[in-house]
Design an enzyme around this catalytic site. Structure first.
Site, PDB file in Angstrom:
ATOM      1  N   ASP A  20      36.998   4.582  -5.379  1.00  0.00           N
ATOM      2  CA  ASP A  20      36.479   5.722  -6.134  1.00  0.00           C
ATOM      3  C   ASP A  20      37.137   5.727  -7.522  1.00  0.00           C
ATOM      4  O   ASP A  20      38.139   5.035  -7.744  1.00  0.00           O
ATOM      5  CB  ASP A  20      36.831   6.983  -5.342  1.00  0.00           C
ATOM      6  CG  ASP A  20      36.394   8.255  -6.044  1.00  0.00           C
ATOM      7  OD1 ASP A  20      35.273   8.286  -6.567  1.00  0.00           O
ATOM      8  OD2 ASP A  20      37.195   9.219  -6.064  1.00  0.00           O
ATOM      9  N   ASP A  22      37.089   8.844 -10.327  1.00  0.00           N
ATOM     10  CA  ASP A  22      37.692  10.083 -10.811  1.00  0.00           C
ATOM     11  C   ASP A  22      38.681  10.614  -9.766  1.00  0.00           C
ATOM     12  O   ASP A  22      38.347  10.747  -8.593  1.00  0.00           O
ATOM     13  CB  ASP A  22      36.592  11.122 -11.084  1.00  0.00           C
ATOM     14  CG  ASP A  22      37.067  12.203 -12.039  1.00  0.00           C
ATOM     15  OD1 ASP A  22      38.162  12.062 -12.607  1.00  0.00           O
ATOM     16  OD2 ASP A  22      36.336  13.193 -12.207  1.00  0.00           O
ATOM     17  N   ASP A 227      39.615  10.213  -3.257  1.00  0.00           N
ATOM     18  CA  ASP A 227      40.396  11.451  -3.247  1.00  0.00           C
ATOM     19  C   ASP A 227      39.648  12.622  -2.624  1.00  0.00           C
ATOM     20  O   ASP A 227      40.262  13.618  -2.265  1.00  0.00           O
ATOM     21  CB  ASP A 227      40.821  11.831  -4.677  1.00  0.00           C
ATOM     22  CG  ASP A 227      39.629  12.232  -5.542  1.00  0.00           C
ATOM     23  OD1 ASP A 227      38.622  11.504  -5.543  1.00  0.00           O
ATOM     24  OD2 ASP A 227      39.702  13.278  -6.214  1.00  0.00           O
TER      25      ASP A 227
HETATM   26 MG   LIG Z   1      37.018  11.098  -6.865  1.00  0.00          MG
END
Ligand SMILES: [Mg+2]
Length: 353
Positions: A20, A22, A227
């Site tokens: 991932d 961001d 995240d």
């Molecule tokens: Mg993310």
């Protein structure tokens, strides 16, 4: 959750990583500290990395340029986007060169073109092209979309044309707060059409299938890293991939204990993927991880931290709380108890009790 401790780096068990962006590689304009170095180290070890993004508005070369500018290895072919996954889905269903309404930004247009389809822009369709010409609609986020563009899409989709959406994130985080995301614009059309699109981005498996294709690695040798629990971890679970939940983004331990997910690994940074993983293990009535030991008595986590790193306390505490979750303890109670782990991550010097 993984419960074996090995002397090998965690990443040695994998050939490929679906990463991932961001909250993992960057936050806003800045790199997450240590992330570019960790990614470079992985690639040097021969591990393939692709960056999987639900952001359908940007083209992969633009995303890759941003990642590379932060010092991480990235070319356009290392980026898999939800727009590409949507275009791949339609290319599989339609004849080569079929016209597809691009209800989105440049990322959607380019993905359709690269998949051998003919993107039709909204200006071309205004009041002219009908479903006899346009074979499907691909919907992704686009900042320039207008009310009349949704009207055109509705007119085409009301005839039953295939409708694929890149992602269904309800919100789009901006520096000042939450703005409507592609999921909100899907709802806008769905309210009028009384049907819903096929969605291909995280947490849905098609984006992961495309990432595995790109990596050329087996599912059981591929690690998904992210995240956000609701997209990255749920998506890895739905796709049969091991997952590493990285605590450099938005979600905290109190978010995990109220979810239905159990990430394979919990790490405080990408750099930990290059280290041996200290897994939590049950011991008597407690959970131990490295030097940390956590017991739960009277609805409170009691921590013996010793020389343990905060992440070891978090792993032991989460192992205790996820076991209770799976035994049916009310999730709001677990959320309150996990607050101690949230605070430990935010301020490692704070007392844990
Ligand atoms: Mg993310």
């Amino acid at each position: 959750m993984h419960t074996e401790t090995s002397a090998e780096p965690l990443i040695a068990g994998y050939d490929g990583v679906v990463c991932d962006l961001d909250g993992v590689v960057y936050r806003g304009a800045d790199a997450v500290p240590g992330a570019p170095d960790a990614l470079r180290d992985m690639v040097t070890r021969g591990i393939k990395v692709v960056y999987a993004t639900n952001n359908a508005s940007r083209v992969p070369s633009e995303v890759a340029a941003q990642v590379a500018s932060l010092g991480a290895p990235a070319t356009a072919s290392d980026v898999v986007s939800s727009a590409q996954a949507g275009a791949a889905r339609l290319a599989h269903e339609l004849e080569a060169g079929a016209a597809v309404l691009a209800l989105g930004g440049e990322g959607v247009v380019e993905a359709l073109r690269d998949a051998g389809l003919t993107p039709v822009s909204l200006d071309e369709t205004d009041g002219r092209l009908g479903h006899d010409v346009v074979a499907a609609v691909l919907q992704g986020f686009g900042k320039e979309l207008r009310v009349r563009d949704f009207e055109t899409a509705a007119r085409l989709l009301t005839t039953g044309l295939p409708w694929v959406a890149t992602n269904d994130d309800a919100t789009l985080p901006l520096p000042w707060g939450q703005s409507p995301g592609n999921g909100a614009y899907i709802d806008l059309l769905a309210a009028a059409l009384r049907r819903r699109p096929d969605v291909v981005g995280k947490p849905h498996p098609p984006l992961y299938d495309l990432a595995l294709d790109r990596l050329g690695s087996r599912a059981d040798r591929t690690l998904a890293v992210g995240d956000r629990i609701a997209t990255d971890i749920v998506g890895a679970e739905a796709s049969g991939l091991d997952s590493a939940w990285v605590l450099t983004g938005v979600d905290r331990p109190s978010d995990l204990v109220v979810s239905g997910s159990s990430p394979t690994y919990v790490v405080s940074s990408l750099a930990q993927l290059l280290q041996p993983y200290a897994a939590p293990v049950p011991e008597g009535g407690a959970w131990r991880c490295g030097a940390a030991q956590v017991t739960r008595t009277d609805g409170t986590l009691r921590v013996e931290r010793g020389s343990a790193a905060p992440i070891e306390v978090v792993r032991a505490g989460l192992a205790a709380l996820l076991t209770l979750r799976d035994d049916g303890v009310p999730r709001e109670q677990l959320r309150r108890e996990a607050g101690a782990l949230d605070r430990l991550l935010d301020d490692p010097a704070a007392p844990t009790r």
